[in-house]
Write an enzyme that holds these catalytic residues in place. Structure first.
Site, short mmCIF file in Angstrom:
data_model
loop_
_atom_site.label_atom_id
_atom_site.label_comp_id
_atom_site.label_asym_id
_atom_site.label_seq_id
_atom_site.Cartn_x
_atom_site.Cartn_y
_atom_site.Cartn_z
N LYS A 53 2.78 -10.94 6.21
CA LYS A 53 3.92 -11.75 5.98
C LYS A 53 4.80 -11.45 7.29
CE LYS A 53 4.58 -12.05 1.01
NZ LYS A 53 5.05 -11.30 -0.17
N GLN A 97 9.06 -7.72 -2.95
CA GLN A 97 7.54 -7.55 -3.22
C GLN A 97 7.22 -7.19 -4.61
OE1 GLN A 97 5.37 -8.84 -0.86
NE2 GLN A 97 4.14 -8.47 -2.62
N ASP A 120 11.59 -16.88 -2.62
CA ASP A 120 10.39 -17.07 -3.51
C ASP A 120 10.65 -18.15 -4.60
OD1 ASP A 120 8.14 -15.63 -3.03
OD2 ASP A 120 9.07 -13.65 -3.45
#
Ligand code: NDP
Length: 304
Positions: A53, A97, A120
């Site tokens: 990422k 995460q 997200d």
């Protein structure tokens, strides 16, 4: 032979759009969008994802801010970090995460992220907006799958779509997005009776179950479009022989390395029946990060 839907190529197209969006912001005198990634513990796969990422952020000019916490971090400390990031005007997007180490409540953490920074798309507010068909930050994987289908001109109107899997991250939002585009959607899961017959009705089959090679060629309607979201590591030689029977190169790679990545669909068998298939790796995987950075730019632009 089916067409291979190249996720890497489409991810590059999506990232180029983001790069141009970042450039346009900066030309207006605004700062680069900033994504804060919270990594708790030392799960090796999570470290790889976070590295990937950060590399993708660098490519498109997004600032990546990494926050590492130890595996024994108490929930209150994680929550306090999220609160600080929520309040920080220099942060546009926050990603925690997953999976979190044992003892930490991922729902509590995800629900704490400000909906405006929830890149997200997992916050109930954003999930609710999706349910209502309103704009918001939407889960990255299904959003990017929809973008891939649109790019390849798949006309979803009236199509029979079957989504295998009902997770909050992939299956449910994917089904809602397909419905929004006027597909007739069935969601199947581990309790679905005669899964093969349900799948055979699909003009579009999206597999997101996490079971290597579950979907056999005989489950696929001739001419169907198949999107394989699953990412599975296969180490069992018996399983490999069974699911890669129609894919000699994959079997060779397995024999050479002792393990390979594969999807939920038997790719070799699907290639003989479907009209288009996403490979694993190189299909949906690269699209997810592109979706995340698209959301980060969107979050930044909405916050000014
Ligand atoms: P979850 O484990 O949260 O959900 C899996 C779903 O599959 C559940 O709804 C489950 O049903 C269903 N399922 C499990 N076994 C079967 C079976 N034998 N038959 C029918 N349905 C079954 O997984 P995720 O949605 O998070 O992820 C799914 C896969 O996608 C994984 O391989 C994951 O690694 C991958 N993934 C890939 C991404 C990418 O970037 N390409 C991003 C996110 C995920 P039930 O609800 O009844 O238990």
């Amino acid at each position: 032979m089916a067409t291979i839907l190249d996720g890497k190529a489409h991810a590059d197209r999506m990232l180029e759009v983001v790069r141009q969006g970042v450039e346009a912001r900066m030309a207006r005198g605004l700062r680069a969008p900033a994504l804060a990634v919270v990594l708790v513990g030392d799960d090796p796969a999570s470290h790889v994802y976070v590295r990937n990422k950060a590399a993708a952020c660098a490519k498109v000019g997004i600032t990546s801010l990494e926050h590492r916490l130890g595996a024994d971090t108490p929930q209150a400390e994680l929550d306090a970090l999220i609160d600080r990031l929520n309040a920080d005007p220099a942060v546009d997007g926050i990603l925690v995460q997953l999976p979190l180490p044992k003892g930490l409540d991922s729902k509590e953490a995800l629900h704490r992220i400000s909906p405006a920074k929830d890149v997200d798309g997992f916050h109930p507010m954003n999930q609710g907006l999706l349910l209502e068909g309103l704009p918001g930050l939407r889960p990255c994987t299904p959003t990017a799958c929809m973008s891939l289908l649109a790019h390849h001109g798949v006309d979803l109107k009236g199509l029979r779509a079957v989504v295998l899997g009902r997770s909050e991250i992939v299956g449910k939002p994917m089904a809602l997005m397909l419905l929004e585009q006027h597909a007739t959607v069935t969601i199947a899961h581990s309790r679905t009776k005669d899964l093969a017959a349900v799948c055979r009705e699909a003009d579009l089959l999206v597999a997101a179950v996490g079971r290597p090679g579950l979907v056999e060629g005989s489950w696929i309607k001739p001419g169907a479009v198949v999107v394989d979201v699953g990412i599975n590591r296969v180490e069992d030689p018996g399983l490999a022989a069974r699911i890669f029977a129609g894919e000699p190169k994959k079997l060779e790679a397995f024999q050479a390395k002792g393990a390979v990545l594969c999807g939920d669909v038997r790719f070799g068998e699907a290639m003989d029946v479907a009209s288009a298939v996403t490979p694993v790796p190189g299909g949906v995987g690269p699209l997810t990060i592109a979706g995340l950075l698209t959301n980060t730019l969107q979050a930044a632009n909405q916050q000014g």
